[in-house]
Design an enzyme around this catalytic site. Structure first.
Site, PDB file in Angstrom:
ATOM      1  N   HIS A   1       0.262   4.000  -1.997  1.00 48.44           N
ATOM      2  CA  HIS A   1       0.600   3.668  -3.378  1.00 48.44           C
ATOM      3  C   HIS A   1       0.982   4.875  -4.238  1.00 48.44           C
ATOM      4  CE1 HIS A   1      -0.789  -0.265  -2.250  1.00 48.44           C
ATOM      5  NE2 HIS A   1      -0.572  -0.757  -3.455  1.00 48.44           N
TER       6      HIS A   1
ATOM      7  N   HIS B   1       4.207   3.934  -6.175  1.00 50.42           N
ATOM      8  CA  HIS B   1       4.288   3.857  -7.644  1.00 50.42           C
ATOM      9  C   HIS B   1       5.317   4.854  -8.184  1.00 50.42           C
ATOM     10  CE1 HIS B   1       0.087   1.791  -8.229  1.00 50.42           C
ATOM     11  NE2 HIS B   1       1.008   0.983  -7.734  1.00 50.42           N
TER      12      HIS B   1
ATOM     13  N   HIS C   1       7.274  -4.219  -5.426  1.00 47.54           N
ATOM     14  CA  HIS C   1       6.056  -3.465  -5.119  1.00 47.54           C
ATOM     15  C   HIS C   1       5.771  -3.409  -3.613  1.00 47.54           C
ATOM     16  CE1 HIS C   1       2.095  -1.719  -5.671  1.00 47.54           C
ATOM     17  NE2 HIS C   1       1.561  -2.703  -4.955  1.00 47.54           N
TER      18      HIS C   1
ATOM     19  N   GLU D   1       1.392  -5.589   2.062  1.00 49.72           N
ATOM     20  CA  GLU D   1      -0.019  -5.382   1.683  1.00 49.72           C
ATOM     21  C   GLU D   1      -0.948  -5.929   2.785  1.00 49.72           C
ATOM     22  OE1 GLU D   1      -0.855  -3.519  -0.891  1.00 49.72           O
ATOM     23  OE2 GLU D   1       0.245  -4.047  -2.721  1.00 49.72           O
TER      24      GLU D   1
ATOM     25  N   ARG E   1     -11.904  -8.634 -26.962  1.00 52.89           N
ATOM     26  CA  ARG E   1     -12.643  -7.756 -26.021  1.00 52.89           C
ATOM     27  C   ARG E   1     -13.006  -8.447 -24.705  1.00 52.89           C
ATOM     28  NH1 ARG E   1     -15.662  -6.327 -30.743  1.00 52.89           N
ATOM     29  NH2 ARG E   1     -14.639  -4.583 -31.783  1.00 52.89           N
TER      30      ARG E   1
ATOM     31  N   LYS F   1      -8.449  -5.818 -11.007  1.00 50.63           N
ATOM     32  CA  LYS F   1      -7.573  -4.815 -11.617  1.00 50.63           C
ATOM     33  C   LYS F   1      -6.504  -5.547 -12.410  1.00 50.63           C
ATOM     34  CE  LYS F   1      -7.684  -0.574  -8.842  1.00 50.63           C
ATOM     35  NZ  LYS F   1      -6.908   0.345  -7.970  1.00 50.63           N
TER      36      LYS F   1
ATOM     37  N   GLU G   1     -13.708   1.318  -8.293  1.00 55.50           N
ATOM     38  CA  GLU G   1     -13.010   2.401  -7.567  1.00 55.50           C
ATOM     39  C   GLU G   1     -13.675   3.759  -7.751  1.00 55.50           C
ATOM     40  OE1 GLU G   1      -8.637   2.082  -7.501  1.00 55.50           O
ATOM     41  OE2 GLU G   1      -8.590   4.246  -7.248  1.00 55.50           O
TER      42      GLU G   1
ATOM     43  N   LYS H   1     -10.346  -7.592   1.292  1.00 54.40           N
ATOM     44  CA  LYS H   1     -10.300  -7.157  -0.115  1.00 54.40           C
ATOM     45  C   LYS H   1     -11.600  -7.522  -0.817  1.00 54.40           C
ATOM     46  CE  LYS H   1      -8.073  -6.155  -4.208  1.00 54.40           C
ATOM     47  NZ  LYS H   1      -6.857  -5.842  -4.917  1.00 54.40           N
TER      48      LYS H   1
ATOM     49  N   ARG I   1     -12.956   1.879  -2.572  1.00 57.23           N
ATOM     50  CA  ARG I   1     -11.847   1.041  -3.062  1.00 57.23           C
ATOM     51  C   ARG I   1     -10.539   1.829  -3.108  1.00 57.23           C
ATOM     52  NH1 ARG I   1     -11.468  -3.485  -7.913  1.00 57.23           N
ATOM     53  NH2 ARG I   1      -9.283  -3.943  -7.481  1.00 57.23           N
TER      54      ARG I   1
ATOM     55  N   ASN J   1      -5.422   1.940  -1.972  1.00 55.75           N
ATOM     56  CA  ASN J   1      -4.262   2.601  -2.562  1.00 55.75           C
ATOM     57  C   ASN J   1      -3.420   3.314  -1.501  1.00 55.75           C
ATOM     58  OD1 ASN J   1      -3.276   4.169  -5.415  1.00 55.75           O
ATOM     59  ND2 ASN J   1      -4.460   2.280  -5.629  1.00 55.75           N
TER      60      ASN J   1
HETATM   61  N1  LIG Z   1      -4.094  -6.061  -9.524  1.00 55.84           N
HETATM   62  C1  LIG Z   1      -3.972  -5.682  -8.252  1.00 55.84           C
HETATM   63  O1  LIG Z   1      -4.971  -5.428  -7.551  1.00 55.84           O
HETATM   64  C2  LIG Z   1      -2.609  -5.617  -7.635  1.00 55.84           C
HETATM   65  C3  LIG Z   1      -2.484  -5.557  -6.245  1.00 55.84           C
HETATM   66  C4  LIG Z   1      -1.199  -5.536  -5.696  1.00 55.84           C
HETATM   67  C5  LIG Z   1      -0.082  -5.599  -6.521  1.00 55.84           C
HETATM   68  N2  LIG Z   1      -0.253  -5.673  -7.870  1.00 55.84           N
HETATM   69  C6  LIG Z   1       0.910  -5.791  -8.750  1.00 55.84           C
HETATM   70  O2  LIG Z   1       1.537  -7.024  -8.440  1.00 55.84           O
HETATM   71  C7  LIG Z   1       2.922  -6.942  -8.797  1.00 55.84           C
HETATM   72  C8  LIG Z   1       3.764  -7.494  -7.681  1.00 55.84           C
HETATM   73  O3  LIG Z   1       3.425  -8.850  -7.478  1.00 55.84           O
HETATM   74  P1  LIG Z   1       4.348  -9.830  -6.642  1.00 55.84           P
HETATM   75  O4  LIG Z   1       4.818  -9.156  -5.425  1.00 55.84           O
HETATM   76  O5  LIG Z   1       3.609 -11.088  -6.546  1.00 55.84           O
HETATM   77  O6  LIG Z   1       5.648  -9.948  -7.549  1.00 55.84           O
HETATM   78  P2  LIG Z   1       6.068 -10.950  -8.735  1.00 55.84           P
HETATM   79  O7  LIG Z   1       4.914 -11.384  -9.514  1.00 55.84           O
HETATM   80  O8  LIG Z   1       7.168 -10.261  -9.450  1.00 55.84           O
HETATM   81  O9  LIG Z   1       6.641 -12.216  -7.954  1.00 55.84           O
HETATM   82  C9  LIG Z   1       7.767 -12.014  -7.115  1.00 55.84           C
HETATM   83  C10 LIG Z   1       8.893 -13.007  -7.432  1.00 55.84           C
HETATM   84  O10 LIG Z   1       8.592 -14.247  -6.839  1.00 55.84           O
HETATM   85  C11 LIG Z   1       8.686 -15.302  -7.803  1.00 55.84           C
HETATM   86  N3  LIG Z   1       7.730 -16.305  -7.388  1.00 55.84           N
HETATM   87  C12 LIG Z   1       6.386 -16.191  -7.420  1.00 55.84           C
HETATM   88  N4  LIG Z   1       5.816 -17.234  -6.812  1.00 55.84           N
HETATM   89  C13 LIG Z   1       6.805 -18.043  -6.405  1.00 55.84           C
HETATM   90  C14 LIG Z   1       6.834 -19.270  -5.691  1.00 55.84           C
HETATM   91  N5  LIG Z   1       5.743 -19.831  -5.203  1.00 55.84           N
HETATM   92  N6  LIG Z   1       8.035 -19.843  -5.483  1.00 55.84           N
HETATM   93  C15 LIG Z   1       9.178 -19.238  -5.923  1.00 55.84           C
HETATM   94  N7  LIG Z   1       9.215 -18.059  -6.562  1.00 55.84           N
HETATM   95  C16 LIG Z   1       8.037 -17.467  -6.786  1.00 55.84           C
HETATM   96  C17 LIG Z   1       8.427 -14.629  -9.113  1.00 55.84           C
HETATM   97  O11 LIG Z   1       8.958 -15.343 -10.189  1.00 55.84           O
HETATM   98  C18 LIG Z   1       9.115 -13.272  -8.910  1.00 55.84           C
HETATM   99  O12 LIG Z   1      10.495 -13.418  -9.151  1.00 55.84           O
HETATM  100  C19 LIG Z   1       3.196  -5.485  -9.099  1.00 55.84           C
HETATM  101  O13 LIG Z   1       3.267  -5.295 -10.483  1.00 55.84           O
HETATM  102  C20 LIG Z   1       1.988  -4.771  -8.537  1.00 55.84           C
HETATM  103  O14 LIG Z   1       1.733  -3.560  -9.211  1.00 55.84           O
HETATM  104  C21 LIG Z   1      -1.480  -5.674  -8.431  1.00 55.84           C
HETATM  105  O1  LIG Z   2      -7.173  -3.393  -5.705  1.00 47.64           O
HETATM  106  C1  LIG Z   2      -6.953  -2.194  -5.572  1.00 47.64           C
HETATM  107  O2  LIG Z   2      -7.818  -1.349  -5.809  1.00 47.64           O
HETATM  108  C2  LIG Z   2      -5.643  -1.709  -5.126  1.00 47.64           C
HETATM  109  O3  LIG Z   2      -5.390  -0.513  -5.132  1.00 47.64           O
HETATM  110  C3  LIG Z   2      -4.649  -2.731  -4.670  1.00 47.64           C
HETATM  111  C4  LIG Z   2      -3.207  -2.267  -4.757  1.00 47.64           C
HETATM  112  O4  LIG Z   2      -2.485  -2.993  -3.794  1.00 47.64           O
HETATM  113  C5  LIG Z   2      -2.557  -2.568  -6.104  1.00 47.64           C
HETATM  114  O5  LIG Z   2      -1.187  -2.285  -6.045  1.00 47.64           O
HETATM  115  C6  LIG Z   2      -3.182  -1.939  -7.319  1.00 47.64           C
HETATM  116  O6  LIG Z   2      -2.648  -2.489  -8.497  1.00 47.64           O
HETATM  117  C7  LIG Z   2      -2.972  -0.464  -7.415  1.00 47.64           C
HETATM  118  O7  LIG Z   2      -3.885   0.012  -8.321  1.00 47.64           O
HETATM  119  P1  LIG Z   2      -3.726   1.358  -9.166  1.00 47.64           P
HETATM  120  O8  LIG Z   2      -5.117   1.650  -9.580  1.00 47.64           O
HETATM  121  O9  LIG Z   2      -3.155   2.397  -8.253  1.00 47.64           O
HETATM  122  O10 LIG Z   2      -2.834   1.049 -10.292  1.00 47.64           O
HETATM  123 ZN   LIG Z   3      -0.365  -2.732  -4.079  1.00 43.65          ZN
END
Ligand SMILES: NC(=O)c1ccc[n+]([C@@H]2O[C@H](COP(=O)([O-])OP(=O)(O)OC[C@H]3O[C@@H](n4cnc5c(N)ncnc54)[C@H](O)[C@@H]3O)[C@@H](O)[C@H]2O)c1
Ligand SMILES: O=C(O)C(=O)C[C@@H](O)[C@H](O)[C@H](O)COP(=O)(O)O
Ligand SMILES: [Zn+2]
Length: 363
Positions: free
Chosen positions: A251, A255, A268, A188, A124, A146, A240, A230, A244, A248
């Site tokens: 997005h 998505h 992404h 972003e 948990r 998130k 959110e 952020k 917040r 999006n």
């Molecule tokens: N939680 C949130 O608030 C939030 C916000 C934005 C995006 N996201 C999520 O994040 C994901 C996208 O993340 P991303 O763009 O970082 O993609 P990713 O994690 O897939 O990384 C992109 C690529 O770069 C490579 N890589 C990473 N760091 C490296 C480095 N320093 N040197 C060489 N290669 C490297 C990885 O192995 C991968 O192939 C999506 O799933 C998206 O939904 C979440």
């Molecule tokens: O942090 C947030 O809030 C965001 O919406 C950041 C976005 O860039 C990110 O892709 C996030 O994962 C999208 O959230 P979701 O709630 O639409 O899944």
């Molecule tokens: Zn995003």
């Protein structure tokens, strides 16, 4: 600590620090200070782990007696799945991780979201430290708590809010980031300018070449300004319930594109670039932002080498069906983050599907 390291504080009920600067992966004392128990699971992916995991294990092990295990998932969005999640739960069980265990997420947003969700669910909720290695993860996904995995039916449909104890963004690792992923992160970055900081858009226009050339000063400035935006939003609205949602922007379209492509087409950031432009056009069609603003946004995104057209082979109706399962949608229909022009956005309910279809068909 290195003088080039900047600290951005994230306030709220669970405050933590985001540290940004070169060399942080080797800061074993600071990393180990986050470990409360005897078990650490370092999660990474098949591109990042061979480059950086051993360094983090060595840095940690020099400063904590905790057992450090490494879990490596396949690089790419497909790892953010139920199977990927189950694999990490097995790793935590094999480690014998107790409630005071700590998960370190070393990688991009995929690793951060997946490892974060495992940390949120194991017993948990156990401690989480984000070690973002992509630009996108440094400016966005590592901050705010998130965590999620994707389903074939939609992006991030299963997840939890689980803030990290700390974020260490070692900017030196951006040297090995593939060009395409650097550009994805810039999408972003542009988002913050679009929704809340018009002067930042002008700054990005003026520093496009420097950012693409990975000049240290330009990257450090862009990361710090994005993280500050952020951090401020998620501190005020961690779950959110209000503003917040502006993060999006683009997005709902993005998505839908990612899911419709089976998570194997646009990454992404690319999908967000296209999505922001479609949202800007939808806003113009609904009489909010001026059409000229959408054109300026398109030019900026194209300058960063980001796609601005819908990928071939995606049907407008299929994308619209995906959007009905967007997390912002409600019983009374679609809700979109729409644009009032540079630096201002709003969440709007009851957006007519016909207008969305029209924008998709003309893209
Ligand atoms: N939680 C949130 O608030 C939030 C916000 C934005 C995006 N996201 C999520 O994040 C994901 C996208 O993340 P991303 O763009 O970082 O993609 P990713 O994690 O897939 O990384 C992109 C690529 O770069 C490579 N890589 C990473 N760091 C490296 C480095 N320093 N040197 C060489 N290669 C490297 C990885 O192995 C991968 O192939 C999506 O799933 C998206 O939904 C979440
Ligand atoms: O942090 C947030 O809030 C965001 O919406 C950041 C976005 O860039 C990110 O892709 C996030 O994962 C999208 O959230 P979701 O709630 O639409 O899944
Ligand atoms: Zn995003």
């Amino acid at each position: 600590m290195n003088a080039a390291v900047r600290t951005i504080a994230v306030g709220g009920a669970h405050p933590y620090a985001v540290q940004v600067g070169p060399g942080l992966l080797d800061a074993g004392d600071a990393l180990a200070a986050q470990v409360r128990g005897r078990h650490v699971l370092l999660v990474s992916d098949s591109h990042v782990a061979p480059r950086y995991a051993a360094r983090v294990v060595a840095a940690l092990s020099a400063h904590t007696p905790a057992r450090v295990a490494v879990a490596c998932v396949a690089a790419g969005e497909a790892a953010k799945s139920l199977d990927g999640f189950a694999g990490l739960l097995r790793e935590l069980a094999d480690l014998g991780a107790t409630r005071d265990a700590c998960v370190f997420a070393l990688g991009g947003g995929v690793v951060g979201d997946l490892a974060g969700f495992a940390a949120a669910c194991w017993m948990r909720g156990i401690d989480l430290v984000q070690l973002p290695t992509t630009l996108l993860a440094m400016v966005d996904s590592a901050i705010g708590g998130k965590t999620a995995i994707d389903l074939p039916q939609g992006k991030n449909l299963v997840g939890a809010f689980h803030p990290p104890r700390a974020v260490f963004a070692d900017t030196a690792v951006l040297r090995t980031l593939p060009e395409r992923e650097l550009r994805a992160g810039l999408a972003e970055v542009v988002k913050y300018g679009a929704i809340m900081d018009a002067p930042f858009l002008d700054w990005l226009r003026a520093h496009t070449a420097a950012l693409l050339a990975r000049e240290d000063a330009a990257l450090a400035a862009a990361i710090a300004r994005s993280c500050a935006h952020k951090a401020a939003i998620v501190a005020r609205d961690p779950h959110e319930h209000g503003e917040r949602a502006l993060l999006n922007f683009g997005h709902t379209f993005a998505h839908a594109i990612e899911a419709e492509q089976g998570y194997g087409g646009c990454n992404h950031g690319e999908a967000v670039a296209i999505g922001m432009l479609l949202a800007a056009r939808l806003s113009a069609a609904l009489g909010l932002a001026a059409p000229a603003h959408a054109q300026q946004l398109q030019a900026l995104l194209a300058g960063f080498g980001l796609p601005t057209a819908l990928p071939a082979g995606l049907a407008a109706e299929a994308l619209l069906a995906r959007m009905r399962l967007d997390k912002k949608a409600a019983g009374n229909g679609l809700r979109f983050v729409l644009w009032d022009g540079p630096g201002a956005a709003r969440l709007l309910a009851g957006v007519p599907e016909a207008a969305v279809l029209e924008v998709l068909r003309s893209a």
